[in-house]
Scaffold this active site. Structure first.
Site, short mmCIF file in Angstrom:
data_model
loop_
_atom_site.label_atom_id
_atom_site.label_comp_id
_atom_site.label_asym_id
_atom_site.label_seq_id
_atom_site.Cartn_x
_atom_site.Cartn_y
_atom_site.Cartn_z
N SER A 298 -8.26 3.30 -6.08
CA SER A 298 -6.91 2.76 -6.00
C SER A 298 -6.77 1.58 -6.95
O SER A 298 -7.73 1.14 -7.58
CB SER A 298 -6.60 2.33 -4.57
OG SER A 298 -7.50 1.33 -4.14
N SER A 299 -5.55 1.06 -7.06
CA SER A 299 -5.25 -0.14 -7.87
C SER A 299 -5.53 0.07 -9.35
O SER A 299 -5.97 -0.84 -10.06
CB SER A 299 -6.05 -1.35 -7.36
OG SER A 299 -5.76 -1.62 -6.01
N LYS B 2 -0.86 2.56 -11.26
CA LYS B 2 0.12 3.66 -11.32
C LYS B 2 1.54 3.12 -11.39
O LYS B 2 2.37 3.62 -12.13
CB LYS B 2 0.01 4.57 -10.09
CG LYS B 2 -1.29 5.28 -9.88
CD LYS B 2 -1.20 6.32 -8.78
CE LYS B 2 -0.78 5.75 -7.43
NZ LYS B 2 -1.78 4.83 -6.85
N ASP C 219 -7.34 11.84 -0.78
CA ASP C 219 -7.06 11.22 0.52
C ASP C 219 -6.29 12.21 1.39
O ASP C 219 -5.33 12.84 0.94
CB ASP C 219 -6.20 9.96 0.35
CG ASP C 219 -6.92 8.84 -0.38
OD1 ASP C 219 -8.15 8.93 -0.51
OD2 ASP C 219 -6.24 7.89 -0.82
N GLU D 144 -4.27 11.51 3.71
CA GLU D 144 -2.90 11.04 3.97
C GLU D 144 -1.91 11.50 2.91
O GLU D 144 -0.71 11.62 3.18
CB GLU D 144 -2.88 9.52 4.05
CG GLU D 144 -3.67 8.92 5.20
CD GLU D 144 -5.12 8.66 4.84
OE1 GLU D 144 -5.81 8.04 5.65
OE2 GLU D 144 -5.55 9.09 3.74
N THR E 38 -17.00 9.64 -18.40
CA THR E 38 -15.78 10.43 -18.19
C THR E 38 -15.87 11.31 -16.94
O THR E 38 -14.87 11.90 -16.53
CB THR E 38 -15.51 11.35 -19.40
OG1 THR E 38 -16.57 12.31 -19.51
CG2 THR E 38 -15.41 10.54 -20.68
N CYS F 207 14.15 -19.26 1.94
CA CYS F 207 14.18 -18.67 3.27
C CYS F 207 13.56 -19.62 4.29
O CYS F 207 14.18 -20.60 4.67
CB CYS F 207 13.48 -17.31 3.26
SG CYS F 207 13.85 -16.30 4.72
N LEU F 208 12.33 -19.38 4.73
CA LEU F 208 11.67 -20.32 5.64
C LEU F 208 11.60 -21.70 5.02
O LEU F 208 11.74 -22.72 5.72
CB LEU F 208 10.27 -19.82 5.99
CG LEU F 208 9.43 -20.73 6.90
CD1 LEU F 208 10.09 -20.89 8.26
CD2 LEU F 208 8.01 -20.19 7.04
N GLU G 9 12.38 -20.61 16.64
CA GLU G 9 11.30 -19.65 16.37
C GLU G 9 9.95 -20.29 16.63
O GLU G 9 9.02 -19.63 17.10
CB GLU G 9 11.38 -19.17 14.91
CG GLU G 9 10.29 -18.17 14.55
CD GLU G 9 10.32 -17.76 13.08
OE1 GLU G 9 9.59 -16.82 12.73
OE2 GLU G 9 11.06 -18.39 12.29
N HIS H 208 16.62 -14.87 -0.85
CA HIS H 208 15.42 -14.71 -1.67
C HIS H 208 15.81 -14.51 -3.14
O HIS H 208 15.92 -13.38 -3.60
CB HIS H 208 14.60 -13.51 -1.19
CG HIS H 208 13.87 -13.76 0.09
ND1 HIS H 208 12.57 -14.21 0.13
CD2 HIS H 208 14.26 -13.63 1.38
CE1 HIS H 208 12.18 -14.34 1.39
NE2 HIS H 208 13.19 -14.00 2.17
N GLU I 70 14.10 -14.76 -5.74
CA GLU I 70 13.04 -14.16 -6.57
C GLU I 70 13.22 -12.67 -6.76
O GLU I 70 12.75 -12.10 -7.76
CB GLU I 70 11.66 -14.43 -5.95
CG GLU I 70 11.34 -13.72 -4.65
CD GLU I 70 11.75 -14.48 -3.41
OE1 GLU I 70 11.16 -14.24 -2.34
OE2 GLU I 70 12.68 -15.32 -3.49
#
Length: 535
Positions: A13-14, A17, A148, A150, A189, A381-382, A405, A508, A510
């Site tokens: 993974s990572s 993609k 995988d 899943e 390879t 936000c927070l 909260e 947010h 960003e």
């Protein structure tokens, strides 16, 4: 006819993609084509909204209020299109919708199975992504790794897509790894060969291979991969590590990735003009200054938990010719005794979003330091809620001021649960989510950040709000409520105009920043911080 491009991953993974998908999207868009991108995540959660940031990273929010994977942030930043709920789909979402249809009797008593019902729902989501956003090209990233368990329903669905819409309308891109063994001084390879063999065993023959490498692959190695994986040598595209992810579209264009895709589709389109993008990347790599920004947060052990904040800061650094040295500070470790040592070297302080009471006192201490020492500050936000609490405690003198909260029994409820959240008991997808209008106060820092617009639209993710009972009292002490909902009921932005920069937003910002178009609050915050740099 809509064209479909599927991006899968193998070996590990990572591999990037998502960046490959986003980069190809940018190249196709710059050819004048309508493109959208989506991601399928193979976990059982309906969405990532309730997942631990340490496991999943940031939850990215789209205009329509969908809580999504952080890769959608990359997609939006690269192709500069706003995505929607069809752009991120999980196994949990697919199964929940299929089961709901079964309960309603929509399948007329049929035995509900993975094939055709689950795969059919997956294909429906793929096609709907293009229809709802008017895209001629749909790029779909399949999360996880080939092999995988899943991912199997998603891979089966995209296998069926070729038969359903025709080979000439489908391209399969497989990202894989060519590792370099330092002990043997050799690149291997074999992992790529085995990964492609696994993909072919389920009926998918990749058209293009994007191989992640530490070093350039040789022509002989390219031919070897092509021979064993049954692709053209020109369709073996290398993806090396680079200083900035924004250079990857240029690297892929140099190797003709977008042209290979269009040749398969039989589509004629002008060559992508990447001149402005190349100039932007060149500027990114030749910044003359460094600005130190302290991010005081709860999830700082994982950079991806604040990936959009980090990207927005970098975007804001480019106009002032500065790289951002982002110092991730654990809010739990900040005290009155060490705050000067921890934050004294920072040119600016940012407190981003989060949930729960852990680290809140450290955030309050950091914000007090920023306010009293006049260090440029941005709260999100927070961060906006905590800035309000700090002002109530240290300016109004309400020592126990808090959010319900954190402390439901506080006698000064500066931040309280939104009225429409009182009877909400489900956690997932129930917050105030998505794009909402914000009215800006003329002449304020907030208005200046948005070119003096009277009304803006920003993305939200919260269920608590500022308590208006304290608005007049805080106004009398100098706090300016510079952004509100159009009906003036919800506080969206607060600021202290006499400071170099002290602004906090409930939304947010960003999520709407772009590398070639920095978000306004981030731009002005970083500009203020740049004036603090000791050259």
């Amino acid at each position: 006819m809509t064209k479909y491009i599927f991006v899968t991953g193998g070996v590990v993974s990572s591999l990037g993609k998502g960046i490959v998908a986003a980069s190809l999207g940018r190249l196709l868009k710059n050819r004048g084509l309508n493109v959208t991108i989506q991601k399928f995540d193979p976990y059982i959660n309906v969405d990532p909204g309730t997942m631990n940031p340490y496991q999943h990273g940031e939850v990215f929010v789209t205009d329509d209020g969908t809580e999504t994977d952080l890769d959608l942030g990359h997609y939006e930043r690269f192709i500069d299109n706003n995505l929607n709920k069809y752009s991120n789909v999980t196994t949990g979402k697919i199964y929940s919708e299929v089961l709901e249809k079964e309960r309603h009797g929509d399948y007329l008593g049929a035995t509900v199975q993975v094939i055709p019902h689950i795969t059919g729902m997956i294909k429906e989501k793929i096609m709907r992504a293009g229809k709802t956003l008017g895209a001629d090209f749909v790029i779909t990233e399949i999360g996880g790794t080939v092999g995988d368990i899943e991912s199997q329903p998603f891979l089966e669905a995209i296998r069926q897509m070729k038969a359903e819409v025709g080979d000439e309308n489908v391209v399969y891109i497989h990202t894989t790894l060519v590792p370099y063994l330092h002990a043997a001084h050799e690149m291997k390879t074999k992992p790529t060969q085995h990964s492609v063999r696994e993909l072919r065993s389920i009926g998918i023959q990749p058209n293009i291979l994007v191989v992640r490498t530490e070093a350039p692959i040789t022509d002989d190695m390219r031919k070897k991969i092509a021979l064993f994986c049954d692709v053209d040598p020109s369709a073996v595209v290398e993806s090396m590590d680079v200083p900035t992810i924004y250079s990857i579209p240029l690297r892929l264009q140099d190797q003709g990735l977008d042209q290979i895709v269009l040749d398969h589709f039989g589509v004629q389109a002008p060559k992508a003009d990447m001149t402005a993008w190349a100039q932007m990347v060149d500027h990114m790599q030749h910044l003359s200054r460094t600005i130190k920004i302290a991010l005081v947060g709860k999830y700082v052990a994982l950079h991806d938990a604040y990936i959009s904040v980090a990207e927005a800061l970098q975007h804001a650094g480019y106009p002032v010719d500065a790289n951002i040295d982002l110092q991730m500070i654990d809010a739990e470790k900040i005290t009155d005794d060490n705050v000067q040592d921890v934050l004294g070297s920072a040119d600016g302080i940012i407190v981003p979003g989060g949930f729960g009471d852990r680290g809140i006192e450290g955030m309050i201490t950091a914000i007090k330091y920023a306010r009293e020492q006049d260090v440029p500050f941005l709260g999100i936000c927070l961060g906006m809620q905590v800035a309000s609490i700090e002002f109530a405690r240290d300016v109004l003198g309400y020592a126990d001021a808090n959010s319900t909260e954190m402390n439901p029994d506080t006698s000064h409820k500066i931040i309280d649960l939104m009225a429409d959240q009182a009877d909400v008991h489900e956690m997932g997808g129930t917050q105030r989510l998505g794009l909402y209008p914000c009215k800006l106060k003329a002449g304020s820092r907030a208005a200046a950040a948005y070119d003096n617009q009277e009304m803006i639209q920003e993305r939200h993710r919260h269920r608590y709000e500022f308590n208006n009972q304290y608005r007049d009292e805080m106004t009398a002490k100098g706090l300016v409520f510079s952004g509100t909902s159009p009906d003036d009921h919800l506080v969206e932005v607060i600021e202290l105009p006499e400071k170099k920069f002290f602004v906090a937003a409930q939304y947010h910002p960003e999520f709407l920043s772009r590398p070639n178009r920095p978000e306004g609050l981030f731009r002005d915050f970083v500009a203020a911080a740049s004036r603090e740099v000791k050259d």
